[in-house]
Design a protein around this motif. Structure first.
Motif, mmCIF file in Angstrom:
data_model
loop_
_atom_site.group_PDB
_atom_site.id
_atom_site.type_symbol
_atom_site.label_atom_id
_atom_site.label_comp_id
_atom_site.label_asym_id
_atom_site.label_seq_id
_atom_site.Cartn_x
_atom_site.Cartn_y
_atom_site.Cartn_z
ATOM 1 N N GLU A 267 0.820 -1.210 0.000
ATOM 2 C CA GLU A 267 0.000 0.000 0.000
ATOM 3 C C GLU A 267 0.855 1.262 0.000
ATOM 4 O OE1 GLU A 267 -3.049 2.320 3.047
ATOM 5 O OE2 GLU A 267 -2.719 0.167 3.287
ATOM 6 N N ILE A 268 1.901 1.279 0.833
ATOM 7 C CA ILE A 268 2.715 2.488 0.959
ATOM 8 C C ILE A 268 3.870 2.525 -0.039
ATOM 9 C CG2 ILE A 268 2.121 2.754 3.396
ATOM 10 C CD1 ILE A 268 4.861 1.616 4.115
ATOM 11 N N PHE A 269 4.224 1.357 -0.571
ATOM 12 C CA PHE A 269 5.329 1.266 -1.531
ATOM 13 C C PHE A 269 4.913 0.273 -2.618
ATOM 14 C CE2 PHE A 269 10.112 0.008 -2.017
ATOM 15 C CZ PHE A 269 10.177 0.738 -3.194
ATOM 16 N N PRO A 270 4.139 0.726 -3.596
ATOM 17 C CA PRO A 270 3.559 -0.168 -4.609
ATOM 18 C C PRO A 270 4.581 -1.003 -5.374
ATOM 19 C CG PRO A 270 2.517 1.990 -4.692
ATOM 20 C CD PRO A 270 3.687 2.123 -3.770
ATOM 21 N N GLN A 271 5.817 -0.527 -5.469
ATOM 22 C CA GLN A 271 6.844 -1.269 -6.204
ATOM 23 C C GLN A 271 7.663 -2.194 -5.305
ATOM 24 O OE1 GLN A 271 8.515 2.464 -7.669
ATOM 25 N NE2 GLN A 271 8.051 1.846 -9.768
ATOM 26 N N SER A 272 7.174 -2.413 -4.095
ATOM 27 C CA SER A 272 7.950 -3.171 -3.114
ATOM 28 C C SER A 272 8.143 -4.630 -3.485
ATOM 29 C CB SER A 272 7.284 -3.083 -1.734
ATOM 30 O OG SER A 272 5.995 -3.674 -1.759
ATOM 31 N N ASP A 273 7.248 -5.211 -4.287
ATOM 32 C CA ASP A 273 7.384 -6.624 -4.640
ATOM 33 C C ASP A 273 8.729 -6.910 -5.299
ATOM 34 O OD1 ASP A 273 5.003 -7.358 -3.570
ATOM 35 O OD2 ASP A 273 3.945 -7.645 -5.459
ATOM 36 N N TYR A 274 9.205 -5.992 -6.129
ATOM 37 C CA TYR A 274 10.499 -6.178 -6.780
ATOM 38 C C TYR A 274 11.622 -6.213 -5.743
ATOM 39 C CZ TYR A 274 7.891 -4.724 -10.937
ATOM 40 O OH TYR A 274 6.961 -4.629 -11.948
ATOM 41 N N ILE A 275 11.546 -5.284 -4.794
ATOM 42 C CA ILE A 275 12.584 -5.197 -3.762
ATOM 43 C C ILE A 275 12.566 -6.445 -2.881
ATOM 44 C CG2 ILE A 275 13.482 -3.840 -1.839
ATOM 45 C CD1 ILE A 275 13.610 -2.452 -4.573
ATOM 46 N N VAL A 276 11.376 -6.887 -2.504
ATOM 47 C CA VAL A 276 11.244 -8.081 -1.665
ATOM 48 C C VAL A 276 11.780 -9.306 -2.396
ATOM 49 C CG1 VAL A 276 9.605 -9.665 -0.594
ATOM 50 C CG2 VAL A 276 9.315 -7.196 -0.318
ATOM 51 N N ASN A 277 11.427 -9.460 -3.669
ATOM 52 C CA ASN A 277 11.885 -10.623 -4.432
ATOM 53 C C ASN A 277 13.400 -10.632 -4.596
ATOM 54 O OD1 ASN A 277 9.348 -11.737 -4.817
ATOM 55 N ND2 ASN A 277 8.962 -10.594 -6.692
ATOM 56 N N LEU A 278 13.983 -9.479 -4.866
ATOM 57 C CA LEU A 278 15.439 -9.390 -5.000
ATOM 58 C C LEU A 278 16.118 -9.702 -3.666
ATOM 59 C CD1 LEU A 278 15.489 -6.211 -7.238
ATOM 60 C CD2 LEU A 278 16.553 -8.388 -7.866
ATOM 61 N N SER A 279 15.540 -9.226 -2.570
ATOM 62 C CA SER A 279 16.090 -9.522 -1.245
ATOM 63 C C SER A 279 15.967 -11.007 -0.918
ATOM 64 C CB SER A 279 15.369 -8.685 -0.176
ATOM 65 O OG SER A 279 15.544 -7.296 -0.404
ATOM 66 N N LEU A 280 14.860 -11.598 -1.335
ATOM 67 C CA LEU A 280 14.657 -13.029 -1.095
ATOM 68 C C LEU A 280 15.683 -13.885 -1.829
ATOM 69 C CD1 LEU A 280 10.775 -13.388 -1.160
ATOM 70 C CD2 LEU A 280 12.286 -14.317 0.600
ATOM 71 N N ILE A 281 16.005 -13.496 -3.047
ATOM 72 C CA ILE A 281 17.028 -14.234 -3.797
ATOM 73 C C ILE A 281 18.375 -14.117 -3.081
ATOM 74 C CG2 ILE A 281 18.318 -14.325 -5.975
ATOM 75 C CD1 ILE A 281 15.730 -13.413 -7.364
ATOM 76 N N GLY A 282 18.650 -12.930 -2.537
ATOM 77 C CA GLY A 282 19.861 -12.763 -1.746
ATOM 78 C C GLY A 282 19.859 -13.673 -0.521
ATOM 79 N N LEU A 283 18.702 -13.827 0.103
ATOM 80 C CA LEU A 283 18.580 -14.707 1.268
ATOM 81 C C LEU A 283 18.852 -16.150 0.879
ATOM 82 C CD1 LEU A 283 17.866 -15.157 4.239
ATOM 83 C CD2 LEU A 283 15.450 -15.289 3.567
ATOM 84 N N VAL A 284 18.384 -16.546 -0.310
ATOM 85 C CA VAL A 284 18.645 -17.908 -0.794
ATOM 86 C C VAL A 284 20.156 -18.148 -0.878
ATOM 87 C CG1 VAL A 284 18.487 -19.431 -2.810
ATOM 88 C CG2 VAL A 284 16.473 -18.180 -2.031
#
Length: 356
Positions: A267-284
């Protein structure tokens, strides 16, 4: 570490004032502050000076030594495995034989690119820069000079991920790969991060990481067989153990908070899905690196996106709790920074210019 501690205090303070006196902008969901450019420049200058005027840290000595003994001709550049970095050295060698020029220039380019992107996408810039230092990436930039330089170049392609411009994204990644060939791993990443965060694809990524950890011997045999004839084949004999569980936990904490507040984050950061997905790949990559530290090198590319994410997670809490969460992040990352650099690594910073 006096210079490093002073740098941390100066960068955080200047970035904080930059937001405090910044221009207020009303978005669809909240009022945000566009940081004041003058103070941001001051924070950037501190990062560049401390990094660029260093005399040691990691591989700094070897980069300086190679710069001194090599003659950078066109033939040398064309034979170099990372042509872009060799070309940069050839240009600088025509300016000065002093290897400090190389160290300062790479620090200037790397930190400038990172700060520019953070300036545009971070919700709390001072928090992103604080975690950049205390999370360890700033120190890594003084060790893995070529790779973090490539990561900084690739980081500027974030807007092309968000607006779906694959061609321009590809061009930037190819440029980054001229400085460190491993940046090519980011080409297919463009397609992997287009899905909605926390979808089935997210679960599949995390399961994939667990499967690799469980069957790491088989996975590593296949991987190193595939790259044995490349410039990275020597990594098969790389044996420095795995990354610590603490490091994985520190990397994963903002992602966990983002999951809990995923609806508000969108809601507050509509483009956040990209950031979350990139961070998740880093976590992998971080999870896999618990078996062999070398895989943590790939997480360098994705740690930059986590700097953006951590600046938004504060806003996922109730307004009355935001200040408490803000200070909790400050304290926890400070403790981690102290443990990693003082207790564990016993980092000593030396400079022929910054003598305090």
């Amino acid at each position: 570490m006096t210079q490093l501690w002073m740098n941390l205090a100066l960068v955080f303070s200047l970035a904080y004032f930059a937001r405090l006196v910044g221009v207020k902008i009303q978005t669809n969901t909240m009022v945000i502050s566009r940081p004041n450019s003058f103070f941001v420049f001051g924070a950037l200058a501190s990062l560049v000076l401390v990094s660029g005027l260093r005399a040691n840290i990691g591989d700094t000595y070897f980069y300086k030594h190679a710069y001194e003994i090599n003659t950078f001709t066109w033939e040398f550049v064309q034979s170099h495995k990372d042509i872009g970095f060799a070309f940069l050295q050839m240009i600088l060698k025509n300016v000065s034989d002093d290897p400090q020029v190389l160290i300062f220039t790479t620090a200037l380019i790397t930190n400038t690119l990172i700060v520019i992107v953070l300036y545009k996408y971070s919700r709390l810039l001072e928090l992103s820069l604080y975690v950049y230092i205390t999370g360890g990436l700033f120190l890594v930039s003084m060790n893995g000079i070529r790779q973090v330089l490539a990561a900084g170049i690739a980081f500027t392609a974030l807007k092309y991920i968000m607006n779906g411009n694959w061609k321009r994204y590809t061009v930037i990644i190819l440029i980054a790969s001229l400085f460190h060939l491993s940046a090519l791993i980011l080409l297919p990443i463009y397609f992997l991060v287009q899905f909605k965060a926390w979808s089935k694809a997210t679960v599949a990524l995390l399961i994939f990481a667990v499967v690799i950890v469980v069957g790491f011997d088989q996975f590593s045999s296949l991987l190193f067989s595939a790259i044995e004839d490349t410039q990275y084949g020597y990594y098969e004999n790389f044996d420095e153990g795995g990354a610590s569980i603490l490091r994985v936990a520190v990397f994963g904490a903002p992602i966990m908070i983002a999951y809990i507040g995923k609806d508000k984050l969108r809601e507050i950061f509509p483009q956040s899905d990209y950031i979350v997905n990139l961070s998740l790949i880093g976590l992998v990559f971080m999870i896999v690196s618990t078996q062999n530290w070398i895989f943590a090198r790939f997480s360098i590319y994705f740690s930059l996106y986590q700097l953006i994410l951590v600046s938004w997670v504060v806003k996922l809490f109730r307004p009355r709790d935001e200040k408490m969460i803000y200070f909790a992040i400050i304290i926890c990352y400070f403790a981690y920074y102290y443990f990693e650099n003082v207790v564990s690594l016993n980092i000593e910073y030396r400079s022929d210019f910054l003598i305090w």
